[in-house]
Design an enzyme around this catalytic site. Structure first.
Site, short mmCIF file in Angstrom:
data_model
loop_
_atom_site.label_atom_id
_atom_site.label_comp_id
_atom_site.label_asym_id
_atom_site.label_seq_id
_atom_site.Cartn_x
_atom_site.Cartn_y
_atom_site.Cartn_z
CB CYS B 146 38.45 47.47 29.73
SG CYS B 146 39.96 48.25 30.33
CB CYS B 149 39.37 47.41 33.36
SG CYS B 149 39.65 48.84 32.34
CG ASP B 150 36.80 44.09 33.44
OD1 ASP B 150 36.83 44.78 34.47
OD2 ASP B 150 36.02 44.30 32.50
#
Lengths: 329, 329
Positions: B146, B149-150
């Site tokens: 992701c 997200c990261d």
């Protein structure tokens, strides 16, 4: 209230240039800003006030993972999260958005102009007030505008719901599974709600219909003790003793402002949005309580407003990619 | 991991009767259970594992109001919030859902049967693994599924994205605003993505296309140090030094289970849902990553999955009202 001091009103006049402007600092606007900042997009939040409807909730226990906080506290946590990404939050009131060349220009009451490629308008929708004595004074102390949010505090107690639409009926039904008694006070004797809800409410032994009646006062010293109700035919007035009053007499989205900007609105005055929160104006997105239309499932909660803010941010980022390729407008 | 000890696998056999069954304990399922409990609905969560994809995220900083937590920690907070309402969470694996009279019956791998009026299936969708050495070992230590997200952890660093669809292209574009260099590794030399993303990626000076190439190994001791890439035409292999590898080679929703139950699926194998998360089967709702179809804006985040869980709970509650009036099925 500590976070309020962190925000200065914008200086008079001035012009700012952003990739994506966010207007509104409720859960939708703040989440949009969080995602835009993470995407490396130049953004800022402009808002009339911090926290939106979330900030006035006495107790929030339906934002998953953050049990039992005040709405004010949860709003502060959202604000601090956004600020950890260095996003400016400016107190100012949006008065118009206009097209100038290949940019949108947002005008604020201070006179400030913000030029941007795209804008996310998360302006919220204020629940309509009854406008009776006691209503403002006892807000959060028995007066509520959200049964799903505050209902669990009334286990085994007596409550009243005021209104005759779907929101009033579903609030009454929901409260009947929690409270000991639910008075449904409605000005007419017919309802503007789905027949199924009306039937269920009529056959629910805990729900007592108080029809052709209006609330004239909410009484109580430091907490709600009852409501004064007047029958509109007989003129007779009586006191009903309740511990909570849930007011569901409609909402006030920023319809006039949407119309002025040129954003299409639905029959309740909310902006008509597509599933990506885009409106009829390319580059203008609306998220949260101010967004409506037939494609949206309306369930005005902090978690759903926040999700719409995230979606609007993702869609605005995609819109930016197109605009930069000279394909957008 | 502390919360795991709280959950016992369900006993062999047995039958339970619920109003609304929730299957899955990621953000969608847990939020659905939280809302159902607040509605006073008899519910329980059955799940193969706790936390879903959320629980494997090394650092979550995009769930508004809860900055910088591990996915495990955030999953625990969701679980504890749900448990504060006394909702049982049972570890068991769904194997089928069948119609029996006026109820749905869910069958679990332990042999347990759960009868319910409605069910919310929040089964998630596992990101497809590349299946190369180093991938599992370095998960959360440079290997991610992701980018949104990261990605922020890779400011100024070198990263690779593996894949050729919309998710791979938008991940590469997003990472190019954060990282110093982005290698886009794709098996073919054409993409299954929107042309606008392909054009943007091709003209982005930070993105280097590594086409007709497959990753054969992810290397590094305690953190990712690089990827071994083999050209599928020449067979030539080389090492590309990167700090992060974002794998976007598709998802694995529980398509076979949906088909077995009779739930309509979209071209990616997700359940086709309406805006209220209902499926083609009355009383069966799907929320979160396992939900898809043309009416949903796909943006698989914790906040959006949680909102879908809340919406499914509200819709299931409304379905219950109808079923109790003898109008539902």
């Amino acid at each position: 209230m500590s976070s309020f001091r962190l925000f200065a009103p914008s200086s008079r006049g001035g012009e700012e240039e952003l990739d994506v402007l966010v207007v509104g600092a409720g859960p939708a606007g703040l989440t949009a800003a969080l995602y835009l900042a993470r995407y490396g997009v130049k953004t800022a939040v402009y808002a009339k006030e911090i926290g939106g409807q979330m900030a006035i909730a006495p107790l929030v226990d339906d934002y998953p993972g953050v049990p039992r906080v005040s709405g004010r506290e949860l709003a502060d946590r959202f604000v601090n999260h956004v600020r950890s990404y260095g996003v400016p939050i400016v107190i100012d009131e949006l008065v118009d958005v206009r097209r100038e060349g290949d940019r949108w220009v947002a005008l604020f009451s201070s006179g400030r102009r913000v030029r941007c490629v795209a804008a996310i308008l998360a302006l919220g929708a204020r629940k309509r007030r009854l406008g009776v004595p006691g209503e403002d004074r006892l807000l959060g102390r028995g007066v509520s505008y959200c049964a799903v949010c505050d209902g669990p505090m009334y286990a085994g107690k007596r409550v009243a719901v005021v209104g005759g639409g779907n929101s009033a009926l579903t609030s009454a039904l929901y409260l009947s599974s929690v409270a000991s008694r639910v008075y449904l006070v409605h000005r007419r004797d017919s309802f503007r709600a789905m027949p199924i809800y009306v039937e269920r409410a009529r056959s629910d032994p805990k729900i007592e219909m108080v029809l052709r009646s209006v609330v004239t006062e909410i009484v109580g010293d430091d907490r709600v003790r009852g409501i004064k109700v007047r029958n509109v035919e007989s003129g007779e007035e009586r006191l009903i003793e309740v511990d909570g009053v849930f007011i569901e007499v409609g909402v006030e989205p920023p319809t006039e402002l949407f119309r002025k900007i040129g954003i299409e609105v639905d029959e309740e005055g909310r902006a008509v949005v597509d599933k990506d929160m885009s409106t009829n104006l390319p580059g203008i997105f609306v998220a949260g309580d101010a967004a409506g239309g037939p494609k949206k499932y309306r369930f005005p909660q902090i978690i759903t407003a926040a999700a719409e803010g995230a979606i609007a941010a993702d869609a605005a980022w995609k819109y930016l990619q197109k605009a930069r390729s000279g394909r957008g407008t």
